[in-house]
Write a protein that holds these residues in place. Structure first.
Motif, PDB file in Angstrom:
ATOM      1  N   ARG A  27      51.675  92.708  54.553  1.00  0.00           N
ATOM      2  CA  ARG A  27      51.905  91.657  55.545  1.00  0.00           C
ATOM      3  C   ARG A  27      52.141  92.277  56.925  1.00  0.00           C
ATOM      4  O   ARG A  27      52.839  93.283  57.045  1.00  0.00           O
ATOM      5  CB  ARG A  27      53.122  90.835  55.143  1.00  0.00           C
ATOM      6  N   VAL A  28      51.565  91.683  57.933  1.00  0.00           N
ATOM      7  CA  VAL A  28      51.864  92.091  59.307  1.00  0.00           C
ATOM      8  C   VAL A  28      53.185  91.416  59.646  1.00  0.00           C
ATOM      9  O   VAL A  28      53.240  90.200  59.834  1.00  0.00           O
ATOM     10  CB  VAL A  28      50.750  91.675  60.287  1.00  0.00           C
ATOM     11  N   ILE A 150      51.610  86.734  52.169  1.00  0.00           N
ATOM     12  CA  ILE A 150      52.740  85.814  52.041  1.00  0.00           C
ATOM     13  C   ILE A 150      52.871  85.318  50.607  1.00  0.00           C
ATOM     14  O   ILE A 150      53.976  85.268  50.053  1.00  0.00           O
ATOM     15  CB  ILE A 150      52.622  84.643  53.040  1.00  0.00           C
ATOM     16  N   GLU A 151      51.759  84.968  49.966  1.00  0.00           N
ATOM     17  CA  GLU A 151      51.809  84.523  48.575  1.00  0.00           C
ATOM     18  C   GLU A 151      52.348  85.630  47.671  1.00  0.00           C
ATOM     19  O   GLU A 151      53.127  85.367  46.750  1.00  0.00           O
ATOM     20  CB  GLU A 151      50.420  84.108  48.096  1.00  0.00           C
ATOM     21  N   PHE A 152      51.941  86.873  47.935  1.00  0.00           N
ATOM     22  CA  PHE A 152      52.402  87.997  47.139  1.00  0.00           C
ATOM     23  C   PHE A 152      53.912  88.160  47.258  1.00  0.00           C
ATOM     24  O   PHE A 152      54.612  88.333  46.261  1.00  0.00           O
ATOM     25  CB  PHE A 152      51.683  89.283  47.572  1.00  0.00           C
ATOM     26  N   GLU A 153      54.417  88.102  48.494  1.00  0.00           N
ATOM     27  CA  GLU A 153      55.866  88.224  48.696  1.00  0.00           C
ATOM     28  C   GLU A 153      56.603  87.080  48.011  1.00  0.00           C
ATOM     29  O   GLU A 153      57.615  87.299  47.345  1.00  0.00           O
ATOM     30  CB  GLU A 153      56.207  88.243  50.184  1.00  0.00           C
ATOM     31  N   GLU A 154      56.120  85.851  48.195  1.00  0.00           N
ATOM     32  CA  GLU A 154      56.774  84.699  47.571  1.00  0.00           C
ATOM     33  C   GLU A 154      56.799  84.836  46.055  1.00  0.00           C
ATOM     34  O   GLU A 154      57.821  84.566  45.416  1.00  0.00           O
ATOM     35  CB  GLU A 154      56.079  83.404  47.984  1.00  0.00           C
ATOM     36  N   SER A 155      55.696  85.272  45.475  1.00  0.00           N
ATOM     37  CA  SER A 155      55.622  85.457  44.032  1.00  0.00           C
ATOM     38  C   SER A 155      56.600  86.542  43.575  1.00  0.00           C
ATOM     39  O   SER A 155      57.319  86.376  42.584  1.00  0.00           O
ATOM     40  CB  SER A 155      54.195  85.827  43.628  1.00  0.00           C
ATOM     41  N   HIS A 156      56.641  87.637  44.303  1.00  0.00           N
ATOM     42  CA  HIS A 156      57.542  88.746  43.962  1.00  0.00           C
ATOM     43  C   HIS A 156      58.993  88.285  43.973  1.00  0.00           C
ATOM     44  O   HIS A 156      59.745  88.546  43.026  1.00  0.00           O
ATOM     45  CB  HIS A 156      57.346  89.912  44.927  1.00  0.00           C
ATOM     46  N   GLN A 160      61.622  87.908  40.950  1.00  0.00           N
ATOM     47  CA  GLN A 160      62.866  88.668  41.021  1.00  0.00           C
ATOM     48  C   GLN A 160      64.071  87.738  40.804  1.00  0.00           C
ATOM     49  O   GLN A 160      64.984  88.061  40.045  1.00  0.00           O
ATOM     50  CB  GLN A 160      62.954  89.358  42.379  1.00  0.00           C
ATOM     51  N   ALA A 161      64.053  86.578  41.438  1.00  0.00           N
ATOM     52  CA  ALA A 161      65.150  85.616  41.279  1.00  0.00           C
ATOM     53  C   ALA A 161      65.215  85.085  39.850  1.00  0.00           C
ATOM     54  O   ALA A 161      66.303  84.923  39.283  1.00  0.00           O
ATOM     55  CB  ALA A 161      64.991  84.469  42.273  1.00  0.00           C
TER      56      ALA A 161
END
Length: 177
Positions: A27-28, A150-156, A160-161
């Motif tokens: 992500r930028v 962004i989708e990758f971060e949200e999924s990660h 994690q949660a």
């Protein structure tokens, strides 16, 4: 925009793009432009990146090339104050900076190819539309499991949660009667 002042000049002259890309999600996380490729441009980008993420000292590495804006006292002092390790590799070695070099190629070929801009403001708008409107939010990447950054971060973070919640549920005391 990018490596040389003659790369994609606007009607008002060159426009330099500085960006910080997260290696984890690609992500930028911050970007800025200027008529000058100097330490102030890079420092402003760093400040935006730091404001966008909660990071503990010692957790970040700032990869860059050997340009004077990246080796300036102004930038290196700021990196030290934040506990960020500077990584520039050896001269002629592109490995430390390969991820951002890849970004320059994507911005130029997917976002700006064949376009000319009368003003720096119009070029900035095109960069905003590409980076924030497309690249971060919709451009899928094979290395991210065919997700956008962004989708990758949200999924990660969702995974994690969920794992943390499952861990809490399995370690709760069993009520006795």
């Amino acid at each position: 925009m990018g490596d040389r002042p003659d790369d994609d000049p606007t009607g008002e002259g060159p426009l330099w793009l500085s960006a910080i890309r997260d290696v984890f999600s690609r992500r930028v996380v911050a970007w800025e432009t200027s008529a000058r490729a100097d330490a102030d441009l890079v420092l402003t980008t760093l400040e935006y990146a730091l404001a966008s993420r909660e990071v503990e000292p010692g957790e970040l590495i700032h990869h860059a090339d050997h340009g004077c804006q990246y080796t300036s006292i102004k930038l290196t002092t700021r990196l030290v104050r934040e506990g960020i390790e500077a990584s520039t590799g050896s001269v002629g070695d592109s490995y430390d900076n390969a991820l951002v070099e890849n970004l320059w190629m994507l911005v130029k070929t997917e976002g700006l190819r064949g376009r000319t801009f009368a003003t720096r403001a119009k070029a900035n708008l095109a960069l905003f539309q590409y980076i924030d409107g497309f690249y971060n939010s919709r451009r899928i990447q094979e290395r991210l499991g065919f997700l956008s950054p962004i989708e990758f971060e949200e999924s990660h973070y969702t995974d994690q949660a969920t794992a943390e919640q499952a861990n809490l549920n399995t370690h709760q005391p069993v009520p006795t009667c």
